[in-house]
Design a protein around this motif. Structure first.
Motif, short mmCIF file in Angstrom:
data_model
loop_
_atom_site.label_atom_id
_atom_site.label_comp_id
_atom_site.label_asym_id
_atom_site.label_seq_id
_atom_site.Cartn_x
_atom_site.Cartn_y
_atom_site.Cartn_z
N GLY A 133 49.86 41.12 41.25
CA GLY A 133 48.86 40.38 42.01
C GLY A 133 47.72 39.91 41.14
N ILE A 134 46.84 39.12 41.74
CA ILE A 134 45.68 38.56 41.08
C ILE A 134 44.48 38.77 42.00
CG2 ILE A 134 44.62 36.48 40.09
CD1 ILE A 134 47.46 35.29 39.92
N PHE A 135 43.35 39.11 41.40
CA PHE A 135 42.11 39.28 42.15
C PHE A 135 41.04 38.36 41.58
CE2 PHE A 135 44.35 43.13 43.02
CZ PHE A 135 43.95 43.51 44.29
N ARG A 136 40.13 37.99 42.44
CA ARG A 136 38.94 37.28 41.98
C ARG A 136 37.73 38.09 42.40
NH1 ARG A 136 36.01 33.27 45.45
NH2 ARG A 136 36.56 33.80 47.58
N SER A 137 36.71 38.07 41.56
CA SER A 137 35.42 38.67 41.87
C SER A 137 34.46 37.53 42.14
CB SER A 137 34.92 39.51 40.70
OG SER A 137 35.79 40.59 40.47
N TYR A 138 33.72 37.65 43.23
CA TYR A 138 32.78 36.59 43.56
C TYR A 138 31.56 37.15 44.26
CZ TYR A 138 34.42 36.62 48.44
OH TYR A 138 34.73 36.98 49.72
N TYR A 139 30.54 36.31 44.33
CA TYR A 139 29.34 36.63 45.07
C TYR A 139 28.91 35.36 45.81
CZ TYR A 139 26.98 34.20 41.24
OH TYR A 139 26.60 33.26 40.32
N ILE A 140 28.01 35.52 46.73
CA ILE A 140 27.47 34.38 47.46
C ILE A 140 26.10 34.10 46.88
CG2 ILE A 140 26.82 33.47 49.73
CD1 ILE A 140 29.86 34.05 49.39
N GLY B 155 24.13 29.93 49.46
CA GLY B 155 25.31 30.14 50.30
C GLY B 155 26.64 29.74 49.70
N LYS B 156 26.66 29.42 48.40
CA LYS B 156 27.92 29.03 47.76
C LYS B 156 28.70 30.25 47.30
CE LYS B 156 26.47 24.52 46.03
NZ LYS B 156 26.16 23.74 44.84
N ASP B 157 30.00 30.17 47.45
CA ASP B 157 30.94 31.19 46.99
C ASP B 157 31.15 30.96 45.49
OD1 ASP B 157 33.60 32.09 46.19
OD2 ASP B 157 34.04 32.38 48.30
N MET B 158 30.73 31.91 44.65
CA MET B 158 30.76 31.74 43.20
C MET B 158 31.73 32.75 42.57
SD MET B 158 28.51 29.33 42.94
CE MET B 158 28.20 29.25 41.20
N THR B 159 32.89 32.26 42.15
CA THR B 159 33.88 33.10 41.46
C THR B 159 33.45 33.25 40.01
OG1 THR B 159 35.68 32.37 42.90
CG2 THR B 159 36.30 33.31 40.77
N TYR B 160 33.34 34.49 39.53
CA TYR B 160 32.94 34.67 38.14
C TYR B 160 33.94 35.46 37.31
CZ TYR B 160 31.51 39.41 39.21
OH TYR B 160 31.52 40.71 39.59
N CYS B 161 34.99 35.98 37.94
CA CYS B 161 35.94 36.79 37.18
C CYS B 161 37.29 36.81 37.89
CB CYS B 161 35.38 38.21 37.07
SG CYS B 161 36.44 39.37 36.20
N PHE B 162 38.35 36.87 37.11
CA PHE B 162 39.70 37.09 37.63
C PHE B 162 40.24 38.37 36.99
CE2 PHE B 162 39.37 32.40 37.86
CZ PHE B 162 39.55 32.25 39.22
N ARG B 163 41.05 39.07 37.74
CA ARG B 163 41.74 40.26 37.21
C ARG B 163 43.23 40.07 37.48
NH1 ARG B 163 38.48 42.39 33.72
NH2 ARG B 163 36.66 43.39 34.57
#
Length: 188
Positions: free
Chosen positions: A51-58, A62-70
């Protein structure tokens, strides 16, 4: 896979690895489900089998900001939440069905209390996390979006096609339209 991961550090004996393996539990996480959500406490570390994961914050606007993939063979945790006991400031979401071997925080604490090799291992992991964070910071400061995309393509060629374009564009700090232009320019 996780036993091989531990062997790669040349810290543990086979017996230590075997004993540790009994402490992990398999967890299946479906696409779009979460390993940890913002506001929750991270009480376990996972080793991604598939599988693949993304790490994000808002962001503040209010924008969804992906900053990392695992990806498979990576550890996953909201690291600052895990070590501090505070709530997570990030969300870790499966972007593909995943299988993760998890170990609870209290089990890791038992390991470190009884074996200095685990303290050494956690120190090495902390150093790796710092270096990864520093690399990401410098990528965002120095590299163009095309260079960041090329780097991801080079390091994860088997998985990049599985990442939805909106998450990939967010990770690169560009629009989906700009990402489409970059993808056309770079040959696979």
């Amino acid at each position: 896979m996780v036993a091989q991961y531990f062997r790669s550090f040349n810290i543990f004996s086979e017996e230590e690895i075997h004993d540790c393996m009994t402490l992990f539990e398999m967890k299946k996480i479906s696409k779009n489900e979460y390993f940890v959500k913002e506001g929750d406490k991270c009480k376990e570390i996972g080793f991604i089998q598939s599988g693949i994961f993304r790490s994000y914050y808002i962001s503040g606007d209010g924008k969804d900001m992906t900053y990392c993939f695992r990806f498979p063979n990576d550890l996953i945790a909201s690291y600052s939440s895990f070590i501090s006991g505070r709530t997570s400031t990030e969300t870790m979401q499966a972007i593909a069905d995943a299988e993760v071997l998890v170990i609870k925080k209290e089990k890791i604490e038992e390991l470190t209390a009884n074996n200095p090799n685990w303290i050494h291992f956690l120190k090495v992991i902390a150093e790796q996390e710092y270096m990864e964070l520093e690399k990401r910071f410098f990528q965002l400061q120095r590299d163009s979006a095309a260079q960041r995309y090329t780097s991801l393509l080079k390091n994860q060629p088997n998985y990049i096609q599985d990442i939805p374009l909106q998450h990939l564009a967010s990770y690169l700090g560009i629009t989906q339209r700009h990402l489409s232009r970059i993808r056309k320019e770079i040959s696979f």
